[in-house]
Design an enzyme around this catalytic site. Structure first.
Site, short mmCIF file in Angstrom:
data_model
loop_
_atom_site.label_atom_id
_atom_site.label_comp_id
_atom_site.label_asym_id
_atom_site.label_seq_id
_atom_site.Cartn_x
_atom_site.Cartn_y
_atom_site.Cartn_z
N GLY A 143 1.09 -1.13 -0.23
CA GLY A 143 -0.29 0.14 -0.09
C GLY A 143 0.30 1.73 0.24
O GLY A 143 2.33 1.27 -0.21
N LYS B 95 10.88 7.94 4.70
CA LYS B 95 12.42 7.85 5.85
C LYS B 95 13.31 7.51 5.61
O LYS B 95 14.53 7.90 6.04
CB LYS B 95 11.57 6.51 6.85
CG LYS B 95 10.31 6.96 7.91
CD LYS B 95 8.91 8.23 7.25
CE LYS B 95 8.29 8.49 7.78
NZ LYS B 95 7.20 9.04 7.56
N ARG C 165 -5.85 13.33 4.23
CA ARG C 165 -6.35 12.59 3.44
C ARG C 165 -7.33 12.01 3.88
O ARG C 165 -7.79 12.36 4.66
CB ARG C 165 -5.21 11.34 4.09
CG ARG C 165 -3.36 10.90 3.89
CD ARG C 165 -2.44 10.19 4.15
NE ARG C 165 -2.97 9.15 2.86
CZ ARG C 165 -2.38 9.19 1.79
NH1 ARG C 165 -1.78 10.00 1.42
NH2 ARG C 165 -3.14 8.12 0.46
N HIS D 27 23.95 6.14 31.32
CA HIS D 27 24.30 7.84 30.87
C HIS D 27 25.53 7.48 30.37
O HIS D 27 26.79 6.80 30.89
CB HIS D 27 24.56 9.00 32.93
CG HIS D 27 24.92 9.47 32.48
ND1 HIS D 27 24.44 10.85 32.70
CD2 HIS D 27 26.94 9.63 32.52
CE1 HIS D 27 25.36 11.41 32.01
NE2 HIS D 27 27.68 10.73 33.05
#
Length: 507
Positions: free
Chosen positions: A41, A52, A307, A484
């Site tokens: 799709g 991306k 959309r 950390h």
């Protein structure tokens, strides 16, 4: 193909459709998936995955500039080889597509390439190009997963080159030197960010008073400040009043609420295709919130104003169904996503809110429907715990309620904001950003929402998703030690403060 009967028919092979098909097949059901284009799709072929991939390339480009300007690494960027970038993007999409096809095949899902039309509550007529048609009947259930398409505006119909939508923005020829992005939601922000990284002059126009208007106000504020620092012109509370394709004859856009017209004007700078130059472009007039008028010339206009569901030609009435006033197909039961017609289910972008129109939400919806059809009793989708991510630079990631939304919902609220630059790793990245936690008062109050802005926060939101979904408290999270130096320790520090145990930050 005449007279085919199976347990489940799924119409649409996007994320919602193919996840339904895969899970149902894994549970032993016979499944036929009808898709008129390519399985995967919009998300796989035109949206999530290719965008991306391109945004990762943009991050690499930004890294060269950061290396030179901030770290003394005397690197330079000669050029961007558009054809090579596109080839890598397409290879990623192709490999994902083959993977989905392989998974469907291995699961025993019958994939029919054709256009489906409803002929009854559980009966589908399929038109297969070059092979005639046939009728399929589902014994257990029919699943509607036909997705959505970009919303367009009268007079600004996409051309695929100078006027584009999110479906074709990455496939337009070459890299433009200037872009006007209409719409400041996640899609518009991502594309504005990409084109700026690639060297374009970018103007981002949003009709609402702030970018990402559905997110917490602090998210919008931090993101807007970061985008402006990158050189993106951001106009919020602004309305597009006129847009003209330069180099073409004037045409009427007709009457509409947008007041948009198209027409001619002086020739623009032209779109860069790598080897050719075009004389066309866009000239737009924008009315800012404070009055006056701004004229914006750009080589490309990206319309990213949302959309709309796709139900054209589906013949919903034949199954006793109808869309609501916004074009969605509402379920009668949100726990199972079954419609008012027994045995007919809906997933993905056809669902109205509170469904979010996000691929990962569609995956979850597909699992629920498939397991329901198999006779199981799955947990409903918890839409409040679905993360929302914008993959711009910087990124945003949120889950749960924003501060104003929580107050509007009747909660007594406390919040805590910690700048990422208050941590060593945040200083290393140097992009600014923040962590914001919204909770009920007290160390044992419920966490209502978590909101992040900064580098790679899309990879940091899962911890907060669990906190919201499991009704955790700041004290619950504060007892867990965060590594950390990391960006994620900013999340831990924010919860520590709300739990009354702040180390570097005090309430």
């Amino acid at each position: 193909m005449s007279g085919n009967t199976t347990d489940v028919i799924v119409i649409g092979g996007g994320t919602g459709g193919y996840s339904t098909a895969l899970r149902a097949a894994h549970l032993g059901l016979g499944v036929t998936l009808v898709e008129r284009d390519l399985v995967g799709g919009t998300c796989l072929h035109r949206g999530c995955v290719p965008s991306k991939a391109m945004l990762h390339a943009a991050e690499l480009v930004d890294g060269v500039a950061e290396a030179r300007e901030r770290w003394g690494v005397k690197a330079t960027l000669d050029s961007v080889d558009w054809s090579a970038l596109v080839a890598t993007r397409d290879d990623i999409v192709s490999r994902n597509h083959k993977g989905v096809e392989g998974q469907l095949s291995a699961a025993g899902v019958t994939v029919v390439r054709g256009t489906a039309t409803l002929a009854g509550p559980r009966t589908v007529q399929v038109d297969v190009p070059g092979a005639g048609g046939g009728r399929w009947t589902a014994r257990r259930g029919l699943v509607l997963a036909t997705g959505s398409r970009p919303r367009t505006l009268p007079g600004l119909e996409p051309t695929g080159e100078h006027i584009v939508t999110s479906d074709d923005a990455l496939f337009a020829p070459g890299l433009p030197s200037s872009v006007l992005v209409l719409g400041g939601g996640a899609i518009g922000v991502e594309y504005a960010s990409f084109h700026r990284s690639m060297g374009a002059e970018v103007t981002l126009v949003e009709a609402a008073e702030r970018l990402l208007p559905l997110e917490d106000e602090d998210v919008s504020r931090h993101l807007t400040r970061a985008l402006k620092k990158r050189g993106i012109t951001v106009l919020t509370g602004a309305r597009l009043t006129d847009a003209r394709r330069t180099g073409t004859h004037r045409t009427s856009a007709g009457q509409s609420g947008t007041g948009i017209r198209t027409g001619t004007g002086q020739s623009g700078a032209g779109v860069r295709t790598g080897t050719e130059q075009s004389g066309a472009g866009i000239e737009a007039r924008v009315q800012p919130a404070r009055g006056g008028e701004t004229v914006i010339a750009a080589e490309r206009l990206l319309v990213a104003v949302g959309r709309v569901p796709v139900t054209d030609g589906l013949n919903l009435a034949a199954a006793g169904l109808a869309t609501d006033e916004r074009g969605f197909v509402p379920p009668a039961d949100w726990a199972t996503l079954e419609t008012a017609v027994p045995g007919v289910f809906v997933v993905g972008d056809l669902l109205p809110p509170p469904s979010l129109g996000l691929a990962h939400a569609s995956f979850a919806e597909g699992l629920v429907v498939a397991e329901t059809l198999a006779g199981l009793r799955p947990r409903p989708v918890d839409y409040a715990a679905v993360p929302r991510v914008t993959y711009s630079s910087p990124q945003t990631a949120s889950v749960g309620l924003g501060e104003a939304a929580a107050r509007d919902a009747g909660f007594e609220v406390v919040s805590n904001v910690l700048p990422l630059t208050a941590t060593a790793k945040g200083m290393v990245h140097g992009q600014g950003g923040m962590v914001k936690v919204v909770a009920e008062p007290g160390p044992d109050g419920r966490v209502l929402g978590v909101h992040l802005v900064g580098p790679h926060v899309s990879e940091m939101i899962s911890e907060s998703q669990l906190a919201v979904a499991w009704d955790a408290s700041p004290a619950d999270i504060a007892q867990h030690i965060h590594a950390h130096p990391t960006l994620s320790e900013a999340v831990g520090e924010t919860f520590l403060t709300l739990a009354g145990r702040g180390l570097h930050q005090h309430a």
